[in-house]
Design a protein around this motif. Structure first.
Motif, short mmCIF file in Angstrom:
data_model
loop_
_atom_site.label_atom_id
_atom_site.label_comp_id
_atom_site.label_asym_id
_atom_site.label_seq_id
_atom_site.Cartn_x
_atom_site.Cartn_y
_atom_site.Cartn_z
N LYS A 5 0.84 -1.20 0.00
CA LYS A 5 0.00 0.00 0.00
C LYS A 5 0.88 1.25 0.00
O LYS A 5 0.59 2.21 -0.72
CB LYS A 5 -0.93 0.00 1.21
CG LYS A 5 -1.85 1.21 1.26
CD LYS A 5 -2.79 1.16 2.46
CE LYS A 5 -3.69 2.38 2.49
NZ LYS A 5 -4.63 2.36 3.63
N LYS A 44 -7.28 11.37 2.28
CA LYS A 44 -8.44 10.59 1.80
C LYS A 44 -8.01 9.52 0.81
O LYS A 44 -8.53 8.40 0.84
CB LYS A 44 -9.49 11.51 1.19
CG LYS A 44 -10.25 12.28 2.25
CD LYS A 44 -11.41 13.03 1.68
CE LYS A 44 -12.13 13.73 2.81
NZ LYS A 44 -13.32 14.42 2.38
N ARG A 47 -6.48 6.74 2.88
CA ARG A 47 -7.49 6.00 3.63
C ARG A 47 -8.32 5.07 2.75
O ARG A 47 -8.73 4.01 3.19
CB ARG A 47 -8.44 6.96 4.35
CG ARG A 47 -7.84 7.58 5.57
CD ARG A 47 -8.88 8.41 6.29
NE ARG A 47 -8.28 9.08 7.43
CZ ARG A 47 -8.70 10.22 7.93
NH1 ARG A 47 -9.76 10.82 7.41
NH2 ARG A 47 -8.10 10.76 8.96
N HIS A 48 -8.59 5.51 1.53
CA HIS A 48 -9.50 4.76 0.67
C HIS A 48 -8.79 3.94 -0.41
O HIS A 48 -9.46 3.31 -1.23
CB HIS A 48 -10.51 5.70 0.02
CG HIS A 48 -11.36 6.42 1.03
ND1 HIS A 48 -12.35 5.79 1.74
CD2 HIS A 48 -11.34 7.70 1.45
CE1 HIS A 48 -12.91 6.66 2.57
NE2 HIS A 48 -12.32 7.82 2.41
N ASP A 50 -7.29 1.15 -0.36
CA ASP A 50 -7.65 -0.28 -0.33
C ASP A 50 -9.03 -0.54 -0.93
O ASP A 50 -9.33 -1.67 -1.32
CB ASP A 50 -7.63 -0.80 1.11
CG ASP A 50 -6.23 -0.80 1.70
OD1 ASP A 50 -5.25 -0.95 0.93
OD2 ASP A 50 -6.10 -0.64 2.93
N SER A 51 -9.88 0.48 -0.98
CA SER A 51 -11.24 0.28 -1.48
C SER A 51 -11.35 0.51 -2.99
O SER A 51 -12.43 0.32 -3.56
CB SER A 51 -12.22 1.19 -0.74
OG SER A 51 -11.96 2.54 -1.05
N PHE A 52 -10.26 0.93 -3.65
CA PHE A 52 -10.31 1.13 -5.10
C PHE A 52 -10.54 -0.21 -5.78
O PHE A 52 -9.79 -1.16 -5.58
CB PHE A 52 -9.02 1.78 -5.61
CG PHE A 52 -9.00 1.93 -7.11
CD1 PHE A 52 -9.85 2.81 -7.75
CD2 PHE A 52 -8.12 1.18 -7.87
CE1 PHE A 52 -9.85 2.95 -9.12
CE2 PHE A 52 -8.11 1.31 -9.25
CZ PHE A 52 -8.97 2.19 -9.88
N LYS A 53 -11.60 -0.28 -6.56
CA LYS A 53 -12.01 -1.56 -7.17
C LYS A 53 -11.59 -1.69 -8.64
O LYS A 53 -11.83 -2.71 -9.25
CB LYS A 53 -13.53 -1.71 -7.05
CG LYS A 53 -14.00 -1.86 -5.62
CD LYS A 53 -15.51 -1.97 -5.58
CE LYS A 53 -16.08 -2.19 -4.21
NZ LYS A 53 -15.72 -1.22 -3.20
N GLU A 55 -12.88 -0.07 -11.15
CA GLU A 55 -14.01 0.10 -12.05
C GLU A 55 -13.82 1.29 -12.98
O GLU A 55 -14.58 1.47 -13.93
CB GLU A 55 -15.30 0.24 -11.24
CG GLU A 55 -15.65 -1.02 -10.48
CD GLU A 55 -16.78 -0.84 -9.48
OE1 GLU A 55 -17.26 0.31 -9.30
OE2 GLU A 55 -17.17 -1.84 -8.86
N TRP A 61 -10.44 8.06 -10.41
CA TRP A 61 -10.79 7.83 -9.00
C TRP A 61 -10.13 8.89 -8.11
O TRP A 61 -10.76 9.49 -7.25
CB TRP A 61 -10.35 6.41 -8.62
CG TRP A 61 -10.62 6.02 -7.21
CD1 TRP A 61 -11.81 5.62 -6.65
CD2 TRP A 61 -9.66 5.98 -6.14
NE1 TRP A 61 -11.64 5.33 -5.32
CE2 TRP A 61 -10.33 5.54 -4.98
CE3 TRP A 61 -8.30 6.27 -6.06
CZ2 TRP A 61 -9.70 5.39 -3.75
CZ3 TRP A 61 -7.67 6.10 -4.84
CH2 TRP A 61 -8.36 5.68 -3.71
#
Length: 170
Positions: A5, A44, A47-48, A50-53, A55, A61
């Motif tokens: 990460k 931000k 923090r986010h 790991d949530s990137f998918k 898409e 993003w």
């Protein structure tokens, strides 16, 4: 040893920091506030991350996070009663010493005029100056690609009017 990460974040930071910072300057127009906004955006993203998918493009993003954070930040600043309009100093468009004085003055006038636009128009203008495609601007701003084109035409007309005022009467 750095985590994956941390390595991913470092790579994203290196490839997008300048564009994000210029976006910040375009939104708040004051260097100190731009620095605060820049830090908030980076936090931000971290923090986010790991949530990137996957898409969308990672850059889309990132700029969507930056855009949403800038809107919130800008609204918060307005509520605090700060309405400062300054021309961004570190636009990194070119080495100022290589610019003619006239071109430098025109750039300052352009960024001053952009700073007077509403928030959505400011972000669109800033992204356009970065060479961002209409499709990406649409994804970032949450409006259709066709509406981006309409907004671009209106922004161009507004900026032209601000930069080249016509004398009243003939």
């Amino acid at each position: 040893m750095r985590t994956q990460k941390e390595q991913d974040f470092e790579a994203l930071y290196q490839s997008h920091k300048d564009k994000i910072y210029r976006l910040c300057l375009g939104f708040v127009r004051e260097k100190e506030l731009a620095n605060d906004l820049f830090q908030e955006i980076l936090i931000k993203i971290w923090r986010h991350l790991d949530s990137f998918k996957g898409e969308s493009e990672i850059s889309t993003w990132i700029y969507r996070i930056a855009y949403n954070t800038a809107l919130t930040f800008s609204t918060k600043e307005k509520k605090q009663g700060e309405k400062k309009v300054e021309i961004p100093e570190n636009l990194d468009l070119a080495d100022p010493e290589n610019l003619s004085q006239e071109l430098e003055n025109r750039l300052q006038q352009l960024y001053q005029a952009i700073s007077e636009l509403n928030e959505l128009d400011r972000i669109i203008a800033t992204l356009l100056l970065e060479g961002t495609a209409y499709k990406i601007i649409a994804e970032i701003s949450g409006i259709s690609e066709n509406y981006v084109a309409v907004k671009v035409n209106r922004i161009k007309a507004l900026l032209t009017q601000k930069l080249n005022p016509q004398p009243h009467g003939n």
